[in-house]
Motif scaffolding. Structure first.
Motif, short mmCIF file in Angstrom:
data_model
loop_
_atom_site.label_atom_id
_atom_site.label_comp_id
_atom_site.label_asym_id
_atom_site.label_seq_id
_atom_site.Cartn_x
_atom_site.Cartn_y
_atom_site.Cartn_z
N VAL A 141 0.78 -1.20 -0.02
CA VAL A 141 -0.06 0.08 0.05
C VAL A 141 0.80 1.23 -0.06
O VAL A 141 0.48 1.96 -0.84
CB VAL A 141 -0.86 0.05 1.11
CG1 VAL A 141 -1.47 1.26 1.36
CG2 VAL A 141 -1.84 -1.10 0.99
N SER B 17 -4.12 1.60 5.66
CA SER B 17 -4.40 2.87 4.76
C SER B 17 -3.11 3.54 4.66
O SER B 17 -2.55 3.96 5.82
CB SER B 17 -5.61 3.53 5.25
OG SER B 17 -5.53 4.95 4.62
N SER B 18 -2.58 4.18 3.73
CA SER B 18 -1.39 5.07 3.56
C SER B 18 -1.63 6.54 4.11
O SER B 18 -0.86 7.20 4.36
CB SER B 18 -1.36 5.34 2.06
OG SER B 18 -2.16 5.73 1.57
#
Length: 314
Positions: free
Chosen positions: A54, A134-135
């Motif tokens: 990700v 999540s980035s």
């Protein structure tokens, strides 16, 4: 003190949406600062690859926010190293970093050694057991360091569900770390997740800090940074929800003991108390005691290590 914390909360607590990615990238280009992401990993083959993938996709390919991803393997017996490398991380084994100093087990040990194998002006630490990653975790906590020269360390804050119940994770934080901070370092009482493993800091700060080798590293770093750079150089960013595996009660007890010991050392250096924790397990003969040593060793500031200084000169 309460007024100071409230002022800090209004000026140094942000949301990930406060700094859109294009503004963060503009600040990165303007300042020329580089960003390293470090994942300390021990038997995390199920999650480490997705986290690396990700970050590479969102923050290296789509936008060049992150300059390097380094997974420091602290002795995994599963395929953590292979999975991380296949996903695109540079993998370094803990024991191969600064070999003249024998390694000891512990998360803080890995974070300390990671300074020697990364080059970023900003170092972002991400735990390797996160799920549905999540980035935003990276961009959210790196953003203030790129846009605000007065900020030196940024912690992530988030919800931590436990067993489907919102806000019930972070048991060591609520039962050990938060009471300690409120009683002894009330300036830090505004941190939502003081023990969270997702945070970023300037290398210029990290290289001046001692690193507790075990689970006390996050509390120790926060307290020491407060004394070194002051409250207004510290910040936190809301990055949403953190999902990860949860430890059992006895593991949490050992974590709590290490955190208490870290606090105690900072309250009264050199005043020794028993650096061990006895817990109990039921067996056929009743309850059997099990005694575990508590991490008491700390690594010195990286700026004092000759190899690190030589690398900077080179």
């Amino acid at each position: 003190m309460l007024n100071e914390v409230e002022r800090w909360l209004s000026t140094r607590s942000w949301s990930k949406t406060d700094r859109p990615l294009h503004k963060i990238m503009a600040a990165k280009r303007a300042t020329g600062q580089s960003v390293s992401v470090v994942l300390p990993a021990l038997n995390e083959e199920e999650t480490v690859g997705d986290i690396v993938a990700v970050i590479r996709h969102d923050l290296m390919r789509q936008v060049p926010l992150v300059d390097e991803i380094v997974v420091v393997d602290s002795g995994s017996t599963d395929r953590t190293s292979e999975v991380a490398a296949a996903a695109g991380a540079r993998v370094v084994h803990r024991d191969d970093i600064l070999p003249r100093v024998p390694t000891v087990p512990g998360k803080g040990e890995v974070l300390w050694r990671s300074l020697l194998v990364t080059g970023g002006d900003i170092v972002c630490f991400i735990d390797a057991d996160l799920k549905e990653f999540s980035s935003d975790f990276v961009s959210g906590i790196v953003g203030p360091l790129l846009t605000d020269p007065g900020v030196d360390l940024v912690k992530g804050m988030y919800d931590r569900p436990l067993g489907g119940a919102a806000g019930q994770g972070g048991r060591v934080t609520e039962l050990m770390a938060r009471p300690l901070l409120n009683m002894h370092w009330p300036q830090l009482a505004g941190f939502v997740q003081p023990l969270g493993g997702e945070y970023a800091a300037r290398r210029s700060l990290l290289e001046q800090l001692p690193f507790p080798v075990g689970y006390g590293v996050e509390l120790g770093m926060l307290v020491d940074a407060l004394h070194l750079v002051g409250l207004d150089a510290l910040a936190q960013v809301d990055v949403g929800v953190r999902l990860h595996r949860h430890q059992d009660g006895q593991a949490l007890g050992r974590m709590s003991a290490a955190i208490y010991r870290t606090a105690q050392l900072r309250l009264a250096r050199g005043h020794l108390i028993r650096p061990a924790l006895t817990q109990f397990e039921r067996s056929g003969n009743g309850f059997e005691p099990r005694t575990y040593s508590v991490d008491t060793e700390e690594r010195p500031p990286m700026a004092e290590i000759a190899e690190y200084a030589a690398r900077k000169v080179a």
